[in-house]
Scaffold this motif. Structure first.
Motif, PDB file in Angstrom:
ATOM      1  N   THR A   6       0.812  -1.213   0.000  1.00 51.81           N
ATOM      2  CA  THR A   6       0.000   0.000   0.000  1.00 51.81           C
ATOM      3  C   THR A   6       0.848   1.266   0.000  1.00 51.81           C
ATOM      4  O   THR A   6       2.018   1.249   0.366  1.00 51.81           O
ATOM      5  N   ASP A   7       0.227   2.345  -0.394  1.00 51.55           N
ATOM      6  CA  ASP A   7       0.750   3.681  -0.143  1.00 51.55           C
ATOM      7  C   ASP A   7      -0.078   4.215   1.017  1.00 51.55           C
ATOM      8  O   ASP A   7      -1.307   4.318   0.909  1.00 51.55           O
ATOM      9  N   ILE A   8       0.566   4.486   2.127  1.00 50.75           N
ATOM     10  CA  ILE A   8      -0.111   5.005   3.310  1.00 50.75           C
ATOM     11  C   ILE A   8      -0.050   6.529   3.255  1.00 50.75           C
ATOM     12  O   ILE A   8       1.037   7.108   3.218  1.00 50.75           O
ATOM     13  N   LEU A   9      -1.223   7.156   3.225  1.00 51.72           N
ATOM     14  CA  LEU A   9      -1.283   8.610   3.245  1.00 51.72           C
ATOM     15  C   LEU A   9      -1.599   9.074   4.655  1.00 51.72           C
ATOM     16  O   LEU A   9      -2.646   8.727   5.211  1.00 51.72           O
ATOM     17  N   ILE A  10      -0.694   9.840   5.232  1.00 48.45           N
ATOM     18  CA  ILE A  10      -0.868  10.401   6.562  1.00 48.45           C
ATOM     19  C   ILE A  10      -1.544  11.763   6.406  1.00 48.45           C
ATOM     20  O   ILE A  10      -1.000  12.659   5.760  1.00 48.45           O
ATOM     21  N   VAL A  11      -2.735  11.903   6.981  1.00 50.75           N
ATOM     22  CA  VAL A  11      -3.489  13.156   6.890  1.00 50.75           C
ATOM     23  C   VAL A  11      -3.609  13.721   8.310  1.00 50.75           C
ATOM     24  O   VAL A  11      -4.374  13.215   9.122  1.00 50.75           O
ATOM     25  N   SER A  12      -2.832  14.745   8.564  1.00 46.12           N
ATOM     26  CA  SER A  12      -2.802  15.359   9.892  1.00 46.12           C
ATOM     27  C   SER A  12      -3.918  16.379  10.049  1.00 46.12           C
ATOM     28  O   SER A  12      -4.565  16.766   9.081  1.00 46.12           O
ATOM     29  N   GLY A  13      -4.084  16.825  11.272  1.00 48.81           N
ATOM     30  CA  GLY A  13      -5.116  17.802  11.580  1.00 48.81           C
ATOM     31  C   GLY A  13      -4.577  19.196  11.746  1.00 48.81           C
ATOM     32  O   GLY A  13      -3.448  19.506  11.336  1.00 48.81           O
ATOM     33  N   THR A  24       3.644  11.171  12.977  1.00 43.10           N
ATOM     34  CA  THR A  24       5.002  11.431  12.496  1.00 43.10           C
ATOM     35  C   THR A  24       5.871  10.199  12.714  1.00 43.10           C
ATOM     36  O   THR A  24       6.648   9.809  11.830  1.00 43.10           O
ATOM     37  N   ARG A  25       5.728   9.570  13.843  1.00 38.87           N
ATOM     38  CA  ARG A  25       6.512   8.351  14.129  1.00 38.87           C
ATOM     39  C   ARG A  25       6.154   7.238  13.153  1.00 38.87           C
ATOM     40  O   ARG A  25       7.030   6.520  12.667  1.00 38.87           O
ATOM     41  N   TRP A  26       4.873   7.071  12.857  1.00 34.84           N
ATOM     42  CA  TRP A  26       4.459   6.043  11.893  1.00 34.84           C
ATOM     43  C   TRP A  26       4.999   6.373  10.500  1.00 34.84           C
ATOM     44  O   TRP A  26       5.473   5.497   9.788  1.00 34.84           O
ATOM     45  N   GLU A  27       4.940   7.638  10.139  1.00 30.26           N
ATOM     46  CA  GLU A  27       5.456   8.052   8.831  1.00 30.26           C
ATOM     47  C   GLU A  27       6.942   7.716   8.707  1.00 30.26           C
ATOM     48  O   GLU A  27       7.401   7.274   7.658  1.00 30.26           O
ATOM     49  N   GLN A  28       7.688   7.907   9.785  1.00 32.15           N
ATOM     50  CA  GLN A  28       9.119   7.611   9.776  1.00 32.15           C
ATOM     51  C   GLN A  28       9.393   6.110   9.784  1.00 32.15           C
ATOM     52  O   GLN A  28      10.385   5.652   9.236  1.00 32.15           O
ATOM     53  N   LYS A  29       8.492   5.351  10.388  1.00 37.33           N
ATOM     54  CA  LYS A  29       8.691   3.907  10.547  1.00 37.33           C
ATOM     55  C   LYS A  29       8.202   3.095   9.338  1.00 37.33           C
ATOM     56  O   LYS A  29       8.778   2.069   9.004  1.00 37.33           O
ATOM     57  N   ILE A  30       7.148   3.549   8.702  1.00 40.23           N
ATOM     58  CA  ILE A  30       6.535   2.808   7.595  1.00 40.23           C
ATOM     59  C   ILE A  30       7.083   3.349   6.277  1.00 40.23           C
ATOM     60  O   ILE A  30       6.835   4.504   5.913  1.00 40.23           O
ATOM     61  N   SER A  32       6.343   2.967   3.185  1.00 38.84           N
ATOM     62  CA  SER A  32       5.411   3.403   2.144  1.00 38.84           C
ATOM     63  C   SER A  32       4.510   4.563   2.586  1.00 38.84           C
ATOM     64  O   SER A  32       3.584   4.937   1.872  1.00 38.84           O
ATOM     65  N   ALA A  33       4.791   5.153   3.743  1.00 36.27           N
ATOM     66  CA  ALA A  33       3.962   6.239   4.265  1.00 36.27           C
ATOM     67  C   ALA A  33       4.509   7.602   3.850  1.00 36.27           C
ATOM     68  O   ALA A  33       5.721   7.811   3.810  1.00 36.27           O
ATOM     69  N   ARG A  34       3.574   8.494   3.533  1.00 36.14           N
ATOM     70  CA  ARG A  34       3.955   9.879   3.271  1.00 36.14           C
ATOM     71  C   ARG A  34       2.820  10.787   3.718  1.00 36.14           C
ATOM     72  O   ARG A  34       1.644  10.428   3.659  1.00 36.14           O
ATOM     73  N   ARG A  35       3.197  11.960   4.169  1.00 38.20           N
ATOM     74  CA  ARG A  35       2.230  12.925   4.678  1.00 38.20           C
ATOM     75  C   ARG A  35       1.603  13.715   3.531  1.00 38.20           C
ATOM     76  O   ARG A  35       2.282  14.096   2.592  1.00 38.20           O
ATOM     77  N   VAL A  36       0.323  13.962   3.644  1.00 41.68           N
ATOM     78  CA  VAL A  36      -0.356  14.869   2.723  1.00 41.68           C
ATOM     79  C   VAL A  36      -0.074  16.270   3.259  1.00 41.68           C
ATOM     80  O   VAL A  36      -0.522  16.628   4.342  1.00 41.68           O
ATOM     81  N   GLU A  37       0.689  17.031   2.504  1.00 40.46           N
ATOM     82  CA  GLU A  37       1.042  18.385   2.933  1.00 40.46           C
ATOM     83  C   GLU A  37      -0.110  19.339   2.647  1.00 40.46           C
ATOM     84  O   GLU A  37      -0.840  19.170   1.670  1.00 40.46           O
TER      85      GLU A  37
END
Length: 183
Positions: A6-13, A24-30, A32-37
């Motif tokens: 998968t591509d994990i999209l991190i959507v913050s508040g 942020t920790r999950w984004e650094q650990k996974i 395939s994760a990236r933050r939606v800026e």
């Protein structure tokens, strides 16, 4: 489904998730994760936030699973119908703020507060705390029912952020892995 598939999209508040926040920790650990800026984390503009989520899903190389926290979870719900035709396989929604909080918060675009009640077009789980200062537990539970989301009661966990002691949040990562295994 496996994380590597998968591509994990991190959507913050609102305010984004800081360096110690579980997202942020999950984004650094996974891998395939990236933050939606977002262009403006502190004064979110409704259409802009939704467009960024949809655009991030459009460019994903693999099936998408979204991990959203707080106002990011509400933004994902608003964007859900736009995401329906894309390769979104699921959403892990954590601690969305309640409508009253969004209406009363001067920095939040009021369009966010008109939360859709339609079923989401992909599998989802909503994780909510019994003592979240930003959302009554019953409101979160009612949303989960309306959206067709599995509801996960986090107990008395505050807003499930760094301020409430959820830096690494290993229990959340286990819940997320269980969700992935079912989709």
């Amino acid at each position: 489904m496996k994380i590597s598939e998968t591509d994990i999209l991190i959507v913050s508040g609102l305010g984004n998730s800081g360096g110690e926040h579980w997202q942020t920790r999950w984004e650094q650990k996974i891998q395939s994760a990236r933050r939606v800026e977002q262009a403006n984390w502190d004064r979110p503009e409704f259409e802009d936030w939704l467009d960024h989520i949809v655009d991030a899903a459009k460019v994903a190389a693999k099936p998408v699973v979204i991990v959203a926290h707080s106002l990011g979870a509400i933004a994902v719900v608003h964007a859900a119908q736009r995401l329906a035709s894309l390769n979104v396989k699921g959403a892990f929604l954590v601690a969305p703020p309640g409508e009253t909080y969004m209406v009363e918060h001067e920095d939040i675009d009021l369009k966010f507060a008109n939360v859709p009640r339609d079923p989401l077009p992909f599998p989802s789980v909503l994780v909510a705390s019994r003592n979240d200062p930003f959302c009554p537990h019953l409101e979160a539970e009612e949303w989960a029912y309306a959206w067709g989301s599995a509801f996960s009661d986090a107990g008395e966990a505050g807003h499930i952020n760094t301020d409430s002691g959820h830096g690494p949040w290993p229990e959340g990562l286990m819940r997320f892995a269980g969700f992935l295994a079912k989709i």
